[in-house]
Design a protein around this motif. Structure first.
Motif, PDB file in Angstrom:
ATOM      1  N   ARG A  90       0.853  -1.185   0.000  1.00  0.00           N
ATOM      2  CA  ARG A  90       0.000   0.000   0.000  1.00  0.00           C
ATOM      3  C   ARG A  90       0.891   1.238   0.000  1.00  0.00           C
ATOM      4  O   ARG A  90       1.843   1.311   0.778  1.00  0.00           O
ATOM      5  N   ARG A  91       0.554   2.224  -0.825  1.00  0.00           N
ATOM      6  CA  ARG A  91       1.394   3.424  -0.894  1.00  0.00           C
ATOM      7  C   ARG A  91       0.735   4.500  -1.751  1.00  0.00           C
ATOM      8  O   ARG A  91      -0.196   4.238  -2.508  1.00  0.00           O
ATOM      9  N   ASP A  92       1.262   5.712  -1.631  1.00  0.00           N
ATOM     10  CA  ASP A  92       0.944   6.765  -2.580  1.00  0.00           C
ATOM     11  C   ASP A  92       2.260   7.442  -2.951  1.00  0.00           C
ATOM     12  O   ASP A  92       3.322   7.108  -2.427  1.00  0.00           O
ATOM     13  N   GLY A  93       2.186   8.382  -3.876  1.00  0.00           N
ATOM     14  CA  GLY A  93       3.375   9.116  -4.285  1.00  0.00           C
ATOM     15  C   GLY A  93       4.406   8.285  -5.025  1.00  0.00           C
ATOM     16  O   GLY A  93       5.576   8.675  -5.121  1.00  0.00           O
ATOM     17  N   ALA A  94       3.995   7.139  -5.558  1.00  0.00           N
ATOM     18  CA  ALA A  94       4.925   6.304  -6.317  1.00  0.00           C
ATOM     19  C   ALA A  94       5.147   6.875  -7.711  1.00  0.00           C
ATOM     20  O   ALA A  94       4.393   7.732  -8.180  1.00  0.00           O
ATOM     21  N   SER A  95       6.189   6.408  -8.367  1.00  0.00           N
ATOM     22  CA  SER A  95       6.428   6.719  -9.774  1.00  0.00           C
ATOM     23  C   SER A  95       6.201   5.454 -10.593  1.00  0.00           C
ATOM     24  O   SER A  95       6.278   4.333 -10.066  1.00  0.00           O
ATOM     25  N   GLN A  96       5.915   5.624 -11.876  1.00  0.00           N
ATOM     26  CA  GLN A  96       5.659   4.467 -12.705  1.00  0.00           C
ATOM     27  C   GLN A  96       6.088   4.728 -14.140  1.00  0.00           C
ATOM     28  O   GLN A  96       6.297   5.874 -14.554  1.00  0.00           O
ATOM     29  N   GLY A  97       6.224   3.649 -14.885  1.00  0.00           N
ATOM     30  CA  GLY A  97       6.563   3.754 -16.297  1.00  0.00           C
ATOM     31  C   GLY A  97       6.206   2.469 -17.007  1.00  0.00           C
ATOM     32  O   GLY A  97       6.144   1.396 -16.385  1.00  0.00           O
ATOM     33  N   VAL A  98       5.947   2.570 -18.303  1.00  0.00           N
ATOM     34  CA  VAL A  98       5.608   1.415 -19.129  1.00  0.00           C
ATOM     35  C   VAL A  98       6.767   1.124 -20.068  1.00  0.00           C
ATOM     36  O   VAL A  98       7.278   2.027 -20.750  1.00  0.00           O
ATOM     37  N   LEU A  99       7.196  -0.133 -20.096  1.00  0.00           N
ATOM     38  CA  LEU A  99       8.290  -0.547 -20.975  1.00  0.00           C
ATOM     39  C   LEU A  99       8.066  -1.982 -21.411  1.00  0.00           C
ATOM     40  O   LEU A  99       7.845  -2.870 -20.570  1.00  0.00           O
ATOM     41  N   ASP A 100       8.075  -2.195 -22.738  1.00  0.00           N
ATOM     42  CA  ASP A 100       7.898  -3.543 -23.298  1.00  0.00           C
ATOM     43  C   ASP A 100       6.627  -4.219 -22.785  1.00  0.00           C
ATOM     44  O   ASP A 100       6.626  -5.415 -22.447  1.00  0.00           O
ATOM     45  N   GLY A 101       5.546  -3.446 -22.705  1.00  0.00           N
ATOM     46  CA  GLY A 101       4.266  -4.009 -22.307  1.00  0.00           C
ATOM     47  C   GLY A 101       4.126  -4.295 -20.835  1.00  0.00           C
ATOM     48  O   GLY A 101       3.165  -4.956 -20.411  1.00  0.00           O
ATOM     49  N   LYS A 102       5.047  -3.808 -20.033  1.00  0.00           N
ATOM     50  CA  LYS A 102       4.994  -4.035 -18.590  1.00  0.00           C
ATOM     51  C   LYS A 102       4.984  -2.701 -17.842  1.00  0.00           C
ATOM     52  O   LYS A 102       5.611  -1.737 -18.275  1.00  0.00           O
ATOM     53  N   LEU A 103       4.262  -2.690 -16.732  1.00  0.00           N
ATOM     54  CA  LEU A 103       4.186  -1.502 -15.884  1.00  0.00           C
ATOM     55  C   LEU A 103       5.109  -1.690 -14.688  1.00  0.00           C
ATOM     56  O   LEU A 103       5.073  -2.722 -14.013  1.00  0.00           O
ATOM     57  N   TYR A 104       5.933  -0.672 -14.419  1.00  0.00           N
ATOM     58  CA  TYR A 104       6.822  -0.681 -13.268  1.00  0.00           C
ATOM     59  C   TYR A 104       6.365   0.407 -12.297  1.00  0.00           C
ATOM     60  O   TYR A 104       6.242   1.570 -12.677  1.00  0.00           O
ATOM     61  N   VAL A 105       6.096   0.011 -11.058  1.00  0.00           N
ATOM     62  CA  VAL A 105       5.685   0.947 -10.009  1.00  0.00           C
ATOM     63  C   VAL A 105       6.806   0.995  -8.977  1.00  0.00           C
ATOM     64  O   VAL A 105       7.205  -0.040  -8.424  1.00  0.00           O
ATOM     65  N   ILE A 106       7.284   2.220  -8.686  1.00  0.00           N
ATOM     66  CA  ILE A 106       8.525   2.375  -7.922  1.00  0.00           C
ATOM     67  C   ILE A 106       8.336   3.380  -6.789  1.00  0.00           C
ATOM     68  O   ILE A 106       7.795   4.469  -6.988  1.00  0.00           O
ATOM     69  N   GLY A 107       8.829   3.018  -5.607  1.00  0.00           N
ATOM     70  CA  GLY A 107       8.913   3.949  -4.490  1.00  0.00           C
ATOM     71  C   GLY A 107       7.582   4.334  -3.899  1.00  0.00           C
ATOM     72  O   GLY A 107       6.629   3.574  -3.894  1.00  0.00           O
ATOM     73  N   GLY A 108       7.513   5.572  -3.367  1.00  0.00           N
ATOM     74  CA  GLY A 108       6.313   6.089  -2.731  1.00  0.00           C
ATOM     75  C   GLY A 108       6.467   6.186  -1.218  1.00  0.00           C
ATOM     76  O   GLY A 108       7.575   6.181  -0.678  1.00  0.00           O
ATOM     77  N   ARG A 109       5.339   6.262  -0.525  1.00  0.00           N
ATOM     78  CA  ARG A 109       5.324   6.342   0.942  1.00  0.00           C
ATOM     79  C   ARG A 109       4.099   5.590   1.450  1.00  0.00           C
ATOM     80  O   ARG A 109       3.122   5.387   0.717  1.00  0.00           O
ATOM     81  N   ASN A 110       4.126   5.193   2.714  1.00  0.00           N
ATOM     82  CA  ASN A 110       2.976   4.508   3.312  1.00  0.00           C
ATOM     83  C   ASN A 110       2.642   5.042   4.690  1.00  0.00           C
ATOM     84  O   ASN A 110       1.986   4.376   5.481  1.00  0.00           O
ATOM     85  N   SER A 111       3.095   6.264   4.984  1.00  0.00           N
ATOM     86  CA  SER A 111       2.755   6.914   6.244  1.00  0.00           C
ATOM     87  C   SER A 111       2.839   8.420   6.076  1.00  0.00           C
ATOM     88  O   SER A 111       3.526   8.911   5.169  1.00  0.00           O
ATOM     89  N   ILE A 112       2.115   9.151   6.928  1.00  0.00           N
ATOM     90  CA  ILE A 112       2.146  10.614   6.932  1.00  0.00           C
ATOM     91  C   ILE A 112       2.264  11.087   8.380  1.00  0.00           C
ATOM     92  O   ILE A 112       1.404  10.763   9.199  1.00  0.00           O
TER      93      ILE A 112
END
Length: 287
Positions: A244-266
């Motif tokens: 679970r998280r928000d503020g992640a970054s993502q990108g699509v490459l070769d038909g795949k989605l990569y979800v990276i980083g973010g945070r899970n607390s405030i």
């Protein structure tokens, strides 16, 4: 800045971001360079444009973004050699503006374009066949949104689409469209929302008491994966991420989605180092 090597499944730190205004930056690529608009240092905003050339590993400055006080939390996308910077927070308010930048000439197009029906920041912006889709996010009145609005670049026209199944802020902002579908990941819901009809003072007290006694969680982080089908204007839940998280970054490459980083607390004590990969072909075949 870190670089991920798909072949070796490993990360390497390459270079530093050239300024302290490295939070809430709007980034996108034209296929050759990465363009980074605005940002924040946690309190102040920036209107800088920094451009990264991955082939040389060097940064250069572009023309300042046209906002008096700087820009944070916008979303940016490149389409047909133009970059569209949409929404965000600037000049003391959440913006609904569409600003166009020409990378080849390092200039902004100051012609007036129709604004989004709903101002928003920290939202997903994806493109399908010349139509930009602004999904979720939040503003002063509604801290988290379900609304989806589509901008037809050729006609300069916005239309309202089927809303998301759940309202959320802090979605992964980068383009996640492939084969006419958009996969939306991560996000956060603040409880209770300011749009619930209660006074702001009551809401603040409720959050404080609930958090203290652990009766409620003032912030709820999502881990479901939502798929939007532009051809049918419909949503489906197609899976869940591992975290679970928000503020992640993502990108699509070769038909795949990569979800990276973010945070899970405030407040976030530190960022997350998770990197997850999703095969779009599996999601596209699932109802």
């Amino acid at each position: 800045m870190f670089v991920y090597d798909l072949r070796s499944n490993s990360w390497v730190q390459k270079l530093e971001y050239p300024t302290d205004y490295s939070i809430h930056v709007a980034c996108c690529s034209d296929g050759n360079r990465i363009y980074c608009f605005g940002g924040s240092d946690g309190s102040r905003l920036s209107k800088d444009l920094y451009i990264l050339d991955p082939s040389t590993g060097s940064w250069s400055r572009g023309s300042d973004f046209p906002a008096n006080s700087g820009l944070r939390g916008a979303s940016a996308i490149c389409y047909k050699n133009k970059i569209y910077v949409v929404g965000g927070f600037k000049d003391g308010r959440t913006s609904a503006d569409v600003t166009v930048y020409y990378p080849s000439r390092d200039v902004y197009d100051f012609r007036s374009r129709r604004t989004m029906p709903t101002p928003r920041e920290w939202f997903n912006l994806s493109c399908i066949n010349g139509v930009l889709y602004a999904i979720g996010g939040g503003n002063e009145e509604y801290p988290q949104l379900r609304t989806v609005e589509a901008y037809d670049i050729s006609s300069d026209r916005w239309t309202v689409k089927e809303p998301m199944p759940s309202a959320r802020y802090g979605l992964a902002r980068e383009n996640s469209a492939i084969n006419g579908k958009i996969l939306v990941s991560s996000g956060m819901y603040r409880y209770p929302p300011l749009s619930s009809g209660f006074s702001s003072r009551f809401i603040k007290i409720t959050r404080k008491i609930g958090s203290y006694f652990r009766l409620i969680k003032p912030f709820f982080f999502y881990n479901d994966l939502l798929r939007y089908d532009a051809s049918t204007n419909s949503w489906a839940t197609v899976g869940r991420t591992g975290y679970r998280r928000d503020g992640a970054s993502q990108g699509v490459l070769d038909g795949k989605l990569y979800v990276i980083g973010g945070r899970n607390s405030i407040p976030a004590i530190s960022g997350l180092d998770y990197c997850e990969q999703f095969d779009f072909s599996l999601f596209n075949n699932r109802d």
